[in-house]
Design an enzyme around this catalytic site. Structure first.
Site, PDB file in Angstrom:
ATOM      1  CE  LYS A   1      -3.740  -2.524   2.208  1.00 23.06           C
ATOM      2  NZ  LYS A   1      -4.573  -2.845   3.375  1.00 23.06           N
TER       3      LYS A   1
ATOM      4  CD  GLN B   1      -3.482  -4.302   6.575  1.00 21.58           C
ATOM      5  OE1 GLN B   1      -3.558  -3.254   5.938  1.00 21.58           O
ATOM      6  NE2 GLN B   1      -3.850  -5.464   6.059  1.00 21.58           N
TER       7      GLN B   1
ATOM      8  CG  ASP C   1      -9.602  -0.193   4.812  1.00 20.36           C
ATOM      9  OD1 ASP C   1      -9.216  -0.648   3.721  1.00 20.36           O
ATOM     10  OD2 ASP C   1      -8.970  -0.325   5.878  1.00 20.36           O
TER      11      ASP C   1
HETATM   12  N1  GUN Z   1      -6.914  -6.926   5.985  1.00 19.45           N
HETATM   13  C1  GUN Z   1      -7.176  -7.670   4.876  1.00 19.45           C
HETATM   14  N2  GUN Z   1      -7.678  -6.886   3.893  1.00 19.45           N
HETATM   15  C2  GUN Z   1      -7.728  -5.636   4.389  1.00 19.45           C
HETATM   16  C3  GUN Z   1      -8.144  -4.383   3.844  1.00 19.45           C
HETATM   17  O1  GUN Z   1      -8.608  -4.266   2.695  1.00 19.45           O
HETATM   18  N3  GUN Z   1      -8.031  -3.316   4.679  1.00 19.45           N
HETATM   19  C4  GUN Z   1      -7.566  -3.423   5.941  1.00 19.45           C
HETATM   20  N4  GUN Z   1      -7.512  -2.323   6.686  1.00 19.45           N
HETATM   21  N5  GUN Z   1      -7.176  -4.561   6.481  1.00 19.45           N
HETATM   22  C5  GUN Z   1      -7.259  -5.667   5.701  1.00 19.45           C
END
Ligand code: GUN
Length: 300
Positions: free
Chosen positions: A54, A98, A121
């Site tokens: 990311k 996350q 998100d």
């Molecule tokens: N854990 C697995 N996929 C995601 C996501 O798209 N966003 C976040 N914040 N955590 C995750």
């Protein structure tokens, strides 16, 4: 039939290039670059690697980013206080915590503490609620990325039978909402199943579009799908593999080699849906910076 491959890596590159141009134009207009703050609690290696992807994408498209690393012993109160500081910081456009969080922390509580206007998100109840009501919102990145793949490859959704396996808050549930709504991208007849569904094959065999996000390698085998199905495999599973230097390989939720013989389109793992999730996060962060979803006049 052998399925055509849906190249998420390539489509994600195109989207990042688009976002990069939009960010440049935004900055040329006199604004500061968009800024994403990532919060990592603990040091789970999977999470560290996703966060790396990311923040690398942010650098590529001209979005500033920083990761706030907090110990896995942090209390819920301390974590919420840290998030509130980011909510109040005008230099932060997007906040991403996350997941998963350590088990003593409630992800619901933590997500609700994020200002929904910075929830890139799309996990906050405000954004999920607006998705369900077909109002402008931050759409969760993985389902939004899958819809970009449908668009790119001109795969029709309207009037088809879409079967979603897995009903998580991150993928399955928002995916099913988007497919089922009577809007420009949806209008699919939508069935939601999970790995607990009795006689799963009875449902999957009827799918025109099959989205699998169950987190179980080899859950979907060739005999469970019909000829010509479009298969979107969202699974990212680490399975032990002694022949690999790192001791594991990544596989999806489908038995790729056999399912591809019956499908018309299929996403590989890796290189299918994964890169799209990150590309859509870039899009959402730019939308947050521009206050496109929540202009000042409708914000509380
Ligand atoms: N854990 C697995 N996929 C995601 C996501 O798209 N966003 C976040 N914040 N955590 C995750």
């Amino acid at each position: 039939m052998s399925a055509k491959l849906i190249d998420g890596q390539r489509v994600a590159e195109l989207i990042r290039a688009e976002v990069r141009e939009d960010v440049e134009a935004w900055v040329e207009d006199g604004h500061r670059p968009p800024f994403l703050k990532v919060v990592q609690v603990g040091s789970d290696p999977g999470s560290t690697s996703y966060i790396g992807a990311k923040t690398r994408a942010c650098a590529e498209v001209g979005i500033g980013s920083e990761t706030l690393r907090l110990p896995d012993t942090i209390s819920a109160d301390e974590l919420v206080r840290a998030i509130r500081r980011l909510n109040a910081d005008d230099g932060v456009d997007g906040i991403l915590v996350q997941l998963p969080l350590p088990s003593h922390l409630s992800s619901h509580h933590v997500i609700e503490s994020i200002d929904y206007r910075k929830d890139v998100d799309g996990f906050h109840p405000m954004n999920v609620g607006r998705l369900a009501l077909d109002q402008p919102t931050f759409r969760s990145c993985t389902p939004a990325g899958i819809f970009e793949l449908f668009r790119h490859y001109s795969i029709p959704v309207k009037s088809r039978h879409a079967v979603v396996v897995g009903a998580s808050n991150i993928v399955g549930s928002p995916m099913a909402i988007m497919l089922s709504r009577e809007n420009s991208t949806g209008k699919a007849t939508t069935t939601i199943c999970h790995k607990f569904t009795k006689d799963l094959t009875r449902h999957t065999i009827d799918a025109d579009i099959l989205v699998v996000a169950a987190g179980q390698p080899n859950l979907i085998k060739a005999e469970m799908v019909k000829e010509g199905v479009v298969v979107i495999d969202v699974g990212i599973n680490r399975v032990a593999d002694e022949t690999r230097e790192r001791g594991y390989r990544i596989t999806g939720d489908c038995d790729f080699e056999s399912v591809r013989e019956k499908a018309s389109w299929i996403t590989p793992v890796p290189g299918g849906v994964g890169p799209m999730t990150v590309a859509m996060l870039m899009k959402n962060t730019l939308l947050a910076a521009k206050k496109s979803i929540y202009p000042a006049e409708i914000s509380t």
